[in-house]
Design a protein around this motif. Sequence first.
Motif, PDB file in Angstrom:
ATOM      1  N   GLU A 107      28.970  42.190 -23.947  1.00 16.54           N
ATOM      2  CA  GLU A 107      27.874  43.131 -24.147  1.00 16.54           C
ATOM      3  C   GLU A 107      27.562  43.207 -25.632  1.00 16.54           C
ATOM      4  N   VAL A 108      26.270  43.101 -25.953  1.00 17.40           N
ATOM      5  CA  VAL A 108      25.831  43.223 -27.338  1.00 17.40           C
ATOM      6  C   VAL A 108      25.906  44.697 -27.708  1.00 17.40           C
ATOM      7  N   ARG A 109      26.904  45.041 -28.539  1.00 14.01           N
ATOM      8  CA  ARG A 109      27.150  46.434 -28.922  1.00 14.01           C
ATOM      9  C   ARG A 109      27.460  46.601 -30.402  1.00 14.01           C
ATOM     10  N   ASP A 110      27.308  45.529 -31.166  1.00 10.20           N
ATOM     11  CA  ASP A 110      27.694  45.622 -32.564  1.00 10.20           C
ATOM     12  C   ASP A 110      26.804  44.718 -33.408  1.00 10.20           C
ATOM     13  N   SER A 111      26.891  44.897 -34.714  1.00  9.19           N
ATOM     14  CA  SER A 111      26.171  44.085 -35.681  1.00  9.19           C
ATOM     15  C   SER A 111      26.925  44.175 -37.003  1.00  9.19           C
ATOM     16  N   SER A 112      26.485  43.397 -37.965  1.00  6.63           N
ATOM     17  CA  SER A 112      27.083  43.474 -39.297  1.00  6.63           C
ATOM     18  C   SER A 112      26.094  42.905 -40.305  1.00  6.63           C
ATOM     19  N   SER A 113      26.351  43.161 -41.565  1.00  7.77           N
ATOM     20  CA  SER A 113      25.474  42.640 -42.618  1.00  7.77           C
ATOM     21  C   SER A 113      25.523  41.110 -42.651  1.00  7.77           C
ATOM     22  N   ASP A 114      26.638  40.525 -42.224  1.00 11.19           N
ATOM     23  CA  ASP A 114      26.759  39.059 -42.184  1.00 11.19           C
ATOM     24  C   ASP A 114      25.794  38.436 -41.182  1.00 11.19           C
ATOM     25  N   LEU A 115      25.422  39.182 -40.155  1.00 17.91           N
ATOM     26  CA  LEU A 115      24.553  38.655 -39.109  1.00 17.91           C
ATOM     27  C   LEU A 115      23.072  38.884 -39.399  1.00 17.91           C
ATOM     28  N   LYS A 116      22.778  39.723 -40.368  1.00 20.62           N
ATOM     29  CA  LYS A 116      21.392  40.093 -40.663  1.00 20.62           C
ATOM     30  C   LYS A 116      20.574  38.852 -41.021  1.00 20.62           C
ATOM     31  N   GLY A 117      19.475  38.682 -40.296  1.00 19.99           N
ATOM     32  CA  GLY A 117      18.582  37.553 -40.530  1.00 19.99           C
ATOM     33  C   GLY A 117      18.978  36.269 -39.822  1.00 19.99           C
ATOM     34  N   SER A 118      20.087  36.268 -39.090  1.00 21.74           N
ATOM     35  CA  SER A 118      20.535  35.044 -38.414  1.00 21.74           C
ATOM     36  C   SER A 118      19.818  34.807 -37.095  1.00 21.74           C
ATOM     37  N   GLY A 119      19.121  35.825 -36.593  1.00 27.54           N
ATOM     38  CA  GLY A 119      18.398  35.669 -35.336  1.00 27.54           C
ATOM     39  C   GLY A 119      19.321  35.289 -34.192  1.00 27.54           C
ATOM     40  N   TYR A 120      18.835  34.362 -33.355  1.00 21.95           N
ATOM     41  CA  TYR A 120      19.624  33.909 -32.206  1.00 21.95           C
ATOM     42  C   TYR A 120      20.537  32.737 -32.568  1.00 21.95           C
ATOM     43  N   LYS A 121      20.648  32.420 -33.850  1.00 20.75           N
ATOM     44  CA  LYS A 121      21.465  31.280 -34.262  1.00 20.75           C
ATOM     45  C   LYS A 121      22.951  31.602 -34.300  1.00 20.75           C
ATOM     46  N   ARG A 122      23.289  32.909 -34.324  1.00 16.59           N
ATOM     47  CA  ARG A 122      24.705  33.267 -34.486  1.00 16.59           C
ATOM     48  C   ARG A 122      25.050  34.518 -33.690  1.00 16.59           C
ATOM     49  N   ALA A 123      26.291  34.558 -33.210  1.00 17.57           N
ATOM     50  CA  ALA A 123      26.845  35.728 -32.527  1.00 17.57           C
ATOM     51  C   ALA A 123      28.325  35.807 -32.875  1.00 17.57           C
ATOM     52  N   ASP A 124      28.827  37.030 -32.969  1.00 16.65           N
ATOM     53  CA  ASP A 124      30.248  37.253 -33.260  1.00 16.65           C
ATOM     54  C   ASP A 124      30.919  37.887 -32.049  1.00 16.65           C
ATOM     55  N   ILE A 125      32.039  37.317 -31.629  1.00 16.12           N
ATOM     56  CA  ILE A 125      32.796  37.844 -30.501  1.00 16.12           C
ATOM     57  C   ILE A 125      34.032  38.573 -31.032  1.00 16.12           C
ATOM     58  N   CYS A 126      34.319  39.708 -30.450  1.00 19.72           N
ATOM     59  CA  CYS A 126      35.444  40.523 -30.895  1.00 19.72           C
ATOM     60  C   CYS A 126      36.748  40.013 -30.262  1.00 19.72           C
ATOM     61  N   VAL A 127      37.725  39.728 -31.116  1.00 13.55           N
ATOM     62  CA  VAL A 127      39.052  39.303 -30.660  1.00 13.55           C
ATOM     63  C   VAL A 127      40.088  40.292 -31.178  1.00 13.55           C
ATOM     64  N   ARG A 128      41.292  40.178 -30.706  1.00 15.09           N
ATOM     65  CA  ARG A 128      42.353  41.155 -30.968  1.00 15.09           C
ATOM     66  C   ARG A 128      42.842  41.200 -32.409  1.00 15.09           C
ATOM     67  N   SER A 129      43.000  40.040 -33.033  1.00 14.16           N
ATOM     68  CA  SER A 129      43.656  40.021 -34.338  1.00 14.16           C
ATOM     69  C   SER A 129      43.138  38.882 -35.200  1.00 14.16           C
ATOM     70  N   GLU A 130      43.570  38.872 -36.455  1.00 12.39           N
ATOM     71  CA  GLU A 130      43.182  37.801 -37.371  1.00 12.39           C
ATOM     72  C   GLU A 130      43.638  36.445 -36.830  1.00 12.39           C
ATOM     73  N   ILE A 131      44.834  36.388 -36.304  1.00 12.73           N
ATOM     74  CA  ILE A 131      45.347  35.126 -35.749  1.00 12.73           C
ATOM     75  C   ILE A 131      44.460  34.630 -34.615  1.00 12.73           C
ATOM     76  N   ASP A 132      44.036  35.540 -33.728  1.00  7.13           N
ATOM     77  CA  ASP A 132      43.147  35.157 -32.622  1.00  7.13           C
ATOM     78  C   ASP A 132      41.794  34.676 -33.139  1.00  7.13           C
ATOM     79  N   SER A 133      41.391  35.155 -34.309  1.00  6.67           N
ATOM     80  CA  SER A 133      40.077  34.783 -34.843  1.00  6.67           C
ATOM     81  C   SER A 133      40.020  33.323 -35.300  1.00  6.67           C
ATOM     82  N   TYR A 134      41.160  32.660 -35.437  1.00  6.20           N
ATOM     83  CA  TYR A 134      41.191  31.258 -35.838  1.00  6.20           C
ATOM     84  C   TYR A 134      41.062  30.293 -34.657  1.00  6.20           C
TER      85      TYR A 134
END
Length: 147
Positions: A107-134
């Motif tokens: 579900e689209v429920r968040d945003s950030s300054s990093d995503l501003k202006g990226s349009g449909y080219k980028r999306a960020d998925i929430c994961v549990r930890s820094e290790i999971d983010s790799y």
Amino acid sequence: MYLILFVLFNLILSINTLFDNEINLECKGKNIRNVTLTAYYPDYNDDEHDSGYLDIKGKNLRTLQDYLDNRADFVTLAMDENLDIPYGTRTCIPELNLHFGHRIILEVRDSSSDLKGSGYKRADICVRSEIDSYDITVNKRVTLVFL
């Protein structure tokens, strides 16, 4: 004899309904191809604002791992706020479904300054930890389907 067949048939139908989430991995809706998916994680060390683990409406982020462990009904997805996508819009990523063998609802429920202006080219998925983010599974080009 017919009664036994009838009962077995109904039992099979009910089992199929219970496990539909595991069987039906399809995503049907509006496809956006070549979206760069990247992972982010809740920052529980953000003592100053308490916003490091909350979405844009102040609700708790839901991670992919929580969803896979049946502790969440969806996974939080962050996108460009300039797109004006309604809060809670459901999406699906076929590549994640195939990888995990499980239909994953985002579900689209968040945003950030990093995503501003990226349009449909980028999306960020929430994961549990820094290790999971790799994990390369959640850091690649994907098809984003709006349900």
